[in-house]
Scaffold this active site. Structure first.
Site, PDB file in Angstrom:
ATOM      1  CG  ASP A 290     -14.380 -20.287 -11.917  1.00  0.00           C
ATOM      2  OD1 ASP A 290     -13.053 -19.340 -11.283  1.00  0.00           O
ATOM      3  OD2 ASP A 290     -15.371 -21.214 -10.035  1.00  0.00           O
ATOM      4  CD  GLN A 291     -14.094 -26.494 -15.652  1.00  0.00           C
ATOM      5  OE1 GLN A 291     -14.478 -25.864 -17.354  1.00  0.00           O
ATOM      6  NE2 GLN A 291     -14.347 -26.840 -15.208  1.00  0.00           N
TER       7      GLN A 291
END
Length: 250
Positions: free
Chosen positions: A119-120
């Site tokens: 995920d970011q």
């Protein structure tokens, strides 16, 4: 193998561009196999034949070891996306030099590809390659390659939550419970969670299922390969033969 073809295979552009780099004197070659004291020599003949294995290039002043296939690790920083077409944050591919992004491929997508996604806001160890078989072996759920995540939680952890994670929790997209292969609590808000699957947002959803919330997430290990302490966020390096062996053993 002709020098222009070697450069092309490494991602330095079309064969015409690679031939131009050579002819303009921008390419030097070091054949370490020929002598222990060998040094870089400029080569201006694009069709000159070289044995690629063990060859080191210097292209426009930048050292580049020849790799038939690219295998590398990246310490993914927060605020980046594992996508060629990011939506809100910079792509992790911008952290790589252009040749790695442009390596020719039999598929529709050029260059190395991330093996799985983080995920970011998740940091840590990310593998990339242009070897399709290696990518499949490391990402296939059937291979059960363990991945270790260092998790920081919003609420204090308790024995019940740890037991639930080990016994299995049900996520909303699959009636079958998913289990942590291992779960080691280090303090009231931190644990090391080992997973052998790769479901979407799995760590966050598993913690939510036991009544907690992930505040920080870092992947520290894939198989037997640990993220080196010297590799800082945003940095990458080639995988060594020994590191590839560790992954194969996984």
């Amino acid at each position: 193998m002709q020098l222009q073809d070697i450069l092309y295979s490494q991602g330095f552009g079309t064969r015409r561009v690679c031939a131009g780099l050579v002819q303009q004197g921008w390419v030097a070659v070091l054949d370490a196999s020929s002598s222990a004291t060998a040094s870089y020599q400029v080569c201006t003949d694009a069709t000159a034949e070289w044995e690629p294995e063990g060859l080191r290039l210097q292209v426009q002043g930048v050292d580049w070891p020849y790799h038939a296939k690219a295998y590398l690790m990246l310490h993914k920083p927060a605020g980046t996306e594992c996508s060629q077409k990011p939506s809100a944050y910079p792509s992790i591919y911008t952290l790589l030099p252009a040749p790695l992004r442009q390596r020719p491929s039999k598929s529709a997508v050029l260059g190395v590809q991330a093996i799985g996604r983080l995920d970011q806001d998740t940091t840590g160890l990310l593998l990339l390659s242009d070897d399709g078989q290696f990518i499949h072996r490391m990402s296939s759920p059937k291979k059960h390659v363990p991945k270790v995540y260092q998790v920081t939680t919003k609420h204090p952890l308790d024995a019940r939550q740890i037991a639930q994670l080990l016994e299995g929790v049900v996520l909303d997209d699959d009636p079958r419970p998913v289990r942590a292969a291992a779960c080691e609590q280090s303090d009231s808000h931190r644990l090391a969670l080992t997973l052998t699957e790769g479901k979407y947002h799995q760590v966050k959803r598993m913690l939510a299922a036991v009544g907690n919330r992930v505040e920080g997430l870092h992947r520290s290990r894939i198989g037997a390969l640990e993220l080196p302490a010297h590799l800082l966020p945003g940095q990458w390096q080639w995988l060594t033969a020994a590191e590839l062996d560790l992954l194969s053993a996984s």
